[in-house]
Design an enzyme around this catalytic site. Structure first.
Site, PDB file in Angstrom:
ATOM      1  N   VAL A  21      24.376  43.228 -25.185  1.00 27.67           N
ATOM      2  CA  VAL A  21      23.619  42.277 -26.037  1.00 27.67           C
ATOM      3  C   VAL A  21      24.712  41.751 -27.206  1.00 27.67           C
ATOM      4  CG1 VAL A  21      21.368  43.348 -25.757  1.00 27.67           C
ATOM      5  CG2 VAL A  21      22.926  44.128 -27.660  1.00 27.67           C
ATOM      6  N   SER A  22      24.407  40.374 -27.652  1.00 26.63           N
ATOM      7  CA  SER A  22      25.509  39.655 -28.363  1.00 26.63           C
ATOM      8  C   SER A  22      25.463  39.768 -29.704  1.00 26.63           C
ATOM      9  CB  SER A  22      25.436  38.437 -28.012  1.00 26.63           C
ATOM     10  OG  SER A  22      24.354  37.616 -28.167  1.00 26.63           O
ATOM     11  N   THR A  23      24.096  40.245 -30.182  1.00 31.65           N
ATOM     12  CA  THR A  23      23.964  40.490 -31.667  1.00 31.65           C
ATOM     13  C   THR A  23      22.878  41.498 -31.860  1.00 31.65           C
ATOM     14  OG1 THR A  23      22.019  38.909 -31.604  1.00 31.65           O
ATOM     15  CG2 THR A  23      24.480  37.987 -31.905  1.00 31.65           C
ATOM     16  N   GLN A  26      19.309  40.517 -31.238  1.00 33.37           N
ATOM     17  CA  GLN A  26      19.078  40.465 -29.528  1.00 33.37           C
ATOM     18  C   GLN A  26      18.724  41.973 -29.384  1.00 33.37           C
ATOM     19  OE1 GLN A  26      22.389  38.349 -27.761  1.00 33.37           O
ATOM     20  NE2 GLN A  26      20.799  37.710 -26.387  1.00 33.37           N
ATOM     21  N   GLY A  59      26.291  44.171 -29.202  1.00 32.51           N
ATOM     22  CA  GLY A  59      26.620  43.317 -30.170  1.00 32.51           C
ATOM     23  C   GLY A  59      27.969  42.283 -29.969  1.00 32.51           C
TER      24      GLY A  59
END
Length: 480
Positions: A21-23, A26, A59
């Site tokens: 996941v990027s953040t 999310q 992240g």
């Protein structure tokens, strides 16, 4: 995975699972790491696979492959540690189409399956392989479009006087914002190169001298002839930017925003010398020989070669006809450098105006001017046709025929242009050259050899001499 001779597997398929996941947002609100993990575990259990390892990047953005988890996955993939890679969705691996295609190629090369649960892709079946094929098409489109966009951006920068240098240029330090800042420790050697070349040193001699003094190029590499010549022709050093994006494109030259290292007058002087050497109009021999390369024999046409008589205390210099010394086809004798200089002084003083009228080429070559005019007119016609076709005012068939005929015509006239001898352009008028020679006559013996050669080779393109009995005379003088 161990297989039988017929290709059927022995034991369970080893699966590599990847989640990302990027953040943090999310992971809290989107399809979280935990949700991805659970879905992948369930798939491996349903298909009786053995989980080799779970790779994850929490992240982290997928704009490229510079992520710890995916880098570890790639290392193990290359080492053949597992049989398939399973992801919840392809964009978990990367959102970059070019990177994704590269990963798919690597997976196929290692005979490993790639499975994406959301897109229902499995590269071991025909539909999965069709996906790889389509992905390749899109990746190619992406690369071509990216290249065009990059070129457009570079052209806009060039037109604004901004450079497109992506690495440090010797003599400058490239800042993070792209600015070029002069590095004085290197800049002084750039100036030294230009000054030595303008003074008569050749590029091999300059390179050897730099290397002997321990001066190195960027990243510690040594200088050589080609690197010196590239530096001497680089317009960035006189404060300009120079870009040519395609072979047939006209170069974009603009005044740059960076500080110049070389004075424009010195830069232009070096360019003239380089061009004249390329055209064979300046001798590249040692500066021991003032008239090297420019004195020709009127009888056989060979060049007179400089020689030194080391038997004499003064090491007197003289010139021998190449046709006699090397080919044995001429009977013309040799002439001392001092006698040759006096012959030139005497002849130019007595017949300067006559030689000026007879031998200085006209500044305008009518035939070449007509051809270049025709090329410009053709370019204008093609531009008008392109605009008309783009606006819908010209049918494609008409546009295609006209362009084809025009290009055939251009090819022919460019061939004709290439056969026209190039004119030699001098920074001195013939009258100024004669005056300069005569003014220097009284002080000639006081000049160094280097200075003498600079003068003679910048003034004369060719001097044709003949010996009748004991009398030497000049048949022809062609000014540079």
């Amino acid at each position: 995975m161990i297989v039988k001779a017929d290709g059927t597997p022995i034991g369970k398929i080893r699966a590599a699972l990847y989640t990302r996941v990027s953040t943090e947002r999310q992971s809290q609100e989107g399809y979280s790491l935990e949700a991805q993990h659970d879905q992948l575990i369930a798939y491996t259990n349903d298909n009786k696979m053995q989980i080799f390892k779970i790779y994850t990047d929490p992240g982290v953005s997928a704009k490229n492959l510079k992520r710890p988890g995916v880098q570890e996955l790639i290392r193990d993939l290359k080492a053949g540690m597992f049989d398939c890679v399973i992801v919840h969705k392809l964009d978990r691996l990367t959102r970059n189409i070019s990177d994704l295609y590269g990963l798919v190629e690597l997976v196929n090369e290692k005979n490993v399956k790639l499975i994406s649960l959301s897109e229902q892709i499995d590269t071991s079946n025909p539909m999965g392989r069709m996906f790889v094929y389509l992905l390749g098409i899109f990746a190619q489109m992406f690369r071509e479009n990216l290249g065009e966009e990059v070129t457009k951006g570079m052209k806009k920068r060039a037109e604004k006087g901004l450079h497109n240098i992506t690495v440090d240029l010797y003599g400058y330090e490239r800042q993070d914002n792209g600015d070029l800042i002069v590095k004085e420790e290197e800049a002084k050697w750039v100036r030294w190169m230009f000054e030595r070349y303008a003074a008569g040193d050749g590029s091999p001699k300059i390179a050897k001298s730099l290397n002997r003094q321990g001066i190195r190029r960027n990243k510690g590499s040594k200088w050589d002839h080609s690197k010196v010549m590239l530096s001497l022709g680089n317009k960035h050093y006189c404060g300009q930017v120079h870009n040519k994006f395609k072979k047939d494109d006209e170069a974009i030259v603009r005044q740059g925003t960076h500080e110049p290292i070389i004075d424009p007058e010195l830069f232009n002087r070096v360019q003239v010398i380089m061009e004249r050497k390329r055209e064979g109009l300046i001798s590249q021999n040692s500066y021991d020989y003032v008239f090297g390369g420019i004195v020709k024999c009127a009888k056989c046409g060979y060049t007179y070669t400089g020689l030194t008589d080391k038997r004499t205390p003064s090491h007197a210099r003289h010139y021998a006809c190449g046709g006699k010394a090397r080919a044995g086809i001429c009977d013309q004798g040799g002439i001392s450098e001092k006698k040759l200089a006096n012959l030139i002084f005497k002849t130019t003083f007595a017949k300067g105006e006559e030689y000026t009228r007879k031998h200085v080429p006209s500044k305008q070559n009518d035939e070449e001017a007509e051809i270049r005019k025709a090329i410009r007119e053709s370019e204008a016609r093609r531009e008008r046709w392109q605009m008309a076709y783009g606006d819908g005012n010209m049918p494609y068939e008409d546009f295609s025929k006209r362009m084809q005929a025009e290009m055939l015509m251009i090819t022919e006239i460019e061939k004709k242009l290439s056969t026209i001898p190039k004119q030699v352009v001098s920074h001195l008028s013939s009258e100024a050259a004669v005056k300069m020679i005569n003014d220097m006559k009284e002080n000639w013996d006081l000049f160094e050899q280097r200075t003498k050669k600079d003068i003679m080779q910048s003034i004369f393109q060719r001097i044709v001499i003949r010996k009748d009995g004991d009398i030497w005379r000049i048949d022809e003088i062609v000014w540079a």
